[in-house]
Scaffold this motif. Sequence first.
Motif, PDB file in Angstrom:
ATOM      1  N   LEU A  97       0.827  -1.208   0.000  1.00  0.00           N
ATOM      2  CA  LEU A  97       0.000   0.000   0.000  1.00  0.00           C
ATOM      3  C   LEU A  97       0.860   1.256   0.000  1.00  0.00           C
ATOM      4  N   VAL A  98       1.905   1.265   0.812  1.00  0.00           N
ATOM      5  CA  VAL A  98       2.805   2.427   0.863  1.00  0.00           C
ATOM      6  C   VAL A  98       3.493   2.616  -0.483  1.00  0.00           C
ATOM      7  N   THR A  99       3.936   1.524  -1.095  1.00  0.00           N
ATOM      8  CA  THR A  99       4.626   1.617  -2.382  1.00  0.00           C
ATOM      9  C   THR A  99       3.714   2.188  -3.460  1.00  0.00           C
ATOM     10  N   VAL A 100       2.508   1.640  -3.571  1.00  0.00           N
ATOM     11  CA  VAL A 100       1.583   2.084  -4.625  1.00  0.00           C
ATOM     12  C   VAL A 100       1.152   3.529  -4.385  1.00  0.00           C
ATOM     13  N   SER A 101       0.793   3.850  -3.147  1.00  0.00           N
ATOM     14  CA  SER A 101       0.331   5.213  -2.895  1.00  0.00           C
ATOM     15  C   SER A 101       1.458   6.230  -3.054  1.00  0.00           C
ATOM     16  N   ALA A 102       2.665   5.896  -2.624  1.00  0.00           N
ATOM     17  CA  ALA A 102       3.784   6.824  -2.797  1.00  0.00           C
ATOM     18  C   ALA A 102       4.091   7.032  -4.278  1.00  0.00           C
ATOM     19  N   THR A 103       4.003   5.963  -5.065  1.00  0.00           N
ATOM     20  CA  THR A 103       4.251   6.094  -6.506  1.00  0.00           C
ATOM     21  C   THR A 103       3.214   7.001  -7.147  1.00  0.00           C
ATOM     22  N   VAL A 104       1.950   6.788  -6.853  1.00  0.00           N
ATOM     23  CA  VAL A 104       0.879   7.591  -7.450  1.00  0.00           C
ATOM     24  C   VAL A 104       1.010   9.055  -7.038  1.00  0.00           C
ATOM     25  N   VAL A 105       1.250   9.291  -5.763  1.00  0.00           N
ATOM     26  CA  VAL A 105       1.350  10.673  -5.284  1.00  0.00           C
ATOM     27  C   VAL A 105       2.556  11.381  -5.898  1.00  0.00           C
ATOM     28  N   MET A 106       3.720  10.728  -5.910  1.00  0.00           N
ATOM     29  CA  MET A 106       4.917  11.387  -6.464  1.00  0.00           C
ATOM     30  C   MET A 106       4.793  11.630  -7.961  1.00  0.00           C
ATOM     31  N   LEU A 107       4.179  10.689  -8.680  1.00  0.00           N
ATOM     32  CA  LEU A 107       3.998  10.913 -10.114  1.00  0.00           C
ATOM     33  C   LEU A 107       2.986  12.029 -10.368  1.00  0.00           C
ATOM     34  N   ALA A 108       1.944  12.108  -9.557  1.00  0.00           N
ATOM     35  CA  ALA A 108       0.948  13.165  -9.743  1.00  0.00           C
ATOM     36  C   ALA A 108       1.521  14.536  -9.401  1.00  0.00           C
ATOM     37  N   VAL A 109       2.321  14.601  -8.335  1.00  0.00           N
ATOM     38  CA  VAL A 109       2.882  15.879  -7.915  1.00  0.00           C
ATOM     39  C   VAL A 109       3.963  16.343  -8.884  1.00  0.00           C
ATOM     40  N   SER A 110       4.801  15.422  -9.340  1.00  0.00           N
ATOM     41  CA  SER A 110       5.919  15.828 -10.212  1.00  0.00           C
ATOM     42  C   SER A 110       5.441  16.185 -11.613  1.00  0.00           C
ATOM     43  N   GLY A 111       4.424  15.490 -12.114  1.00  0.00           N
ATOM     44  CA  GLY A 111       3.912  15.775 -13.451  1.00  0.00           C
ATOM     45  C   GLY A 111       4.921  15.542 -14.552  1.00  0.00           C
ATOM     46  N   THR A 112       5.843  14.653 -14.368  1.00  0.00           N
ATOM     47  CA  THR A 112       6.902  14.419 -15.334  1.00  0.00           C
ATOM     48  C   THR A 112       6.497  13.374 -16.376  1.00  0.00           C
ATOM     49  N   ASP A 113       7.120  13.483 -17.550  1.00  0.00           N
ATOM     50  CA  ASP A 113       6.942  12.512 -18.624  1.00  0.00           C
ATOM     51  C   ASP A 113       8.258  11.827 -18.938  1.00  0.00           C
ATOM     52  N   SER A 114       9.313  12.205 -18.261  1.00  0.00           N
ATOM     53  CA  SER A 114      10.646  11.679 -18.519  1.00  0.00           C
ATOM     54  C   SER A 114      10.803  10.291 -17.878  1.00  0.00           C
ATOM     55  N   LEU A 115      11.284   9.338 -18.655  1.00  0.00           N
ATOM     56  CA  LEU A 115      11.469   7.980 -18.157  1.00  0.00           C
ATOM     57  C   LEU A 115      12.482   7.897 -17.022  1.00  0.00           C
ATOM     58  N   PRO A 116      13.627   8.581 -17.071  1.00  0.00           N
ATOM     59  CA  PRO A 116      14.557   8.500 -15.941  1.00  0.00           C
ATOM     60  C   PRO A 116      13.970   9.045 -14.631  1.00  0.00           C
ATOM     61  N   VAL A 117      13.198  10.107 -14.712  1.00  0.00           N
ATOM     62  CA  VAL A 117      12.596  10.683 -13.513  1.00  0.00           C
ATOM     63  C   VAL A 117      11.528   9.734 -12.955  1.00  0.00           C
ATOM     64  N   VAL A 118      10.734   9.139 -13.825  1.00  0.00           N
ATOM     65  CA  VAL A 118       9.728   8.170 -13.390  1.00  0.00           C
ATOM     66  C   VAL A 118      10.411   6.972 -12.734  1.00  0.00           C
ATOM     67  N   THR A 119      11.528   6.523 -13.305  1.00  0.00           N
ATOM     68  CA  THR A 119      12.272   5.398 -12.732  1.00  0.00           C
ATOM     69  C   THR A 119      12.774   5.735 -11.337  1.00  0.00           C
ATOM     70  N   VAL A 120      13.313   6.925 -11.157  1.00  0.00           N
ATOM     71  CA  VAL A 120      13.804   7.347  -9.849  1.00  0.00           C
ATOM     72  C   VAL A 120      12.649   7.410  -8.844  1.00  0.00           C
ATOM     73  N   LEU A 121      11.517   7.937  -9.247  1.00  0.00           N
ATOM     74  CA  LEU A 121      10.367   8.032  -8.352  1.00  0.00           C
ATOM     75  C   LEU A 121       9.863   6.640  -7.949  1.00  0.00           C
ATOM     76  N   VAL A 122       9.852   5.709  -8.887  1.00  0.00           N
ATOM     77  CA  VAL A 122       9.409   4.349  -8.577  1.00  0.00           C
ATOM     78  C   VAL A 122      10.391   3.669  -7.630  1.00  0.00           C
ATOM     79  N   VAL A 123      11.682   3.871  -7.842  1.00  0.00           N
ATOM     80  CA  VAL A 123      12.686   3.282  -6.948  1.00  0.00           C
ATOM     81  C   VAL A 123      12.541   3.855  -5.534  1.00  0.00           C
ATOM     82  N   VAL A 124      12.303   5.140  -5.423  1.00  0.00           N
ATOM     83  CA  VAL A 124      12.107   5.759  -4.107  1.00  0.00           C
ATOM     84  C   VAL A 124      10.849   5.200  -3.449  1.00  0.00           C
ATOM     85  N   ALA A 125       9.787   5.014  -4.216  1.00  0.00           N
ATOM     86  CA  ALA A 125       8.548   4.472  -3.657  1.00  0.00           C
ATOM     87  C   ALA A 125       8.734   3.027  -3.191  1.00  0.00           C
TER      88      ALA A 125
END
Length: 101
Positions: free
Chosen positions: A14-42
């Motif tokens: 639950l923490v992983t999925v919610s952190a991923t959704v929140v960070m992707l929504a807040v960052s608004g990025t389309d860049s694959l490296p940034v999305v990868t970093v956000l997923v790793v952090v989540a």
Amino acid sequence: MPRPTPAQICWGTLVTVSATVVMLAVSGTDSLPVVTVLVVVAVALGTLAAALPLIARSRRAEPAASRVIGSGGAAVPAQGRGRRPAQTADAGFARPSSGRP
């Protein structure tokens, strides 16, 4: 280290999925490296959320396991107090006679 319970696995997921959704929504990025970093952090946050109760429980259990009870004799672990010895399989039966009257 003890294994996580199903509740801890669910909490980490639950923490992983919610952190991923929140960070992707807040960052608004389309860049694959940034999305990868956000997923790793989540994933790291989810792992930490699942592992923290295990670490805390093992730290609380260590002092109790190292205590010994005894008065000058051999050390007896603290968990052994109040427990009856295990009964053998033939505890309810009479012992065989030696054949002598």
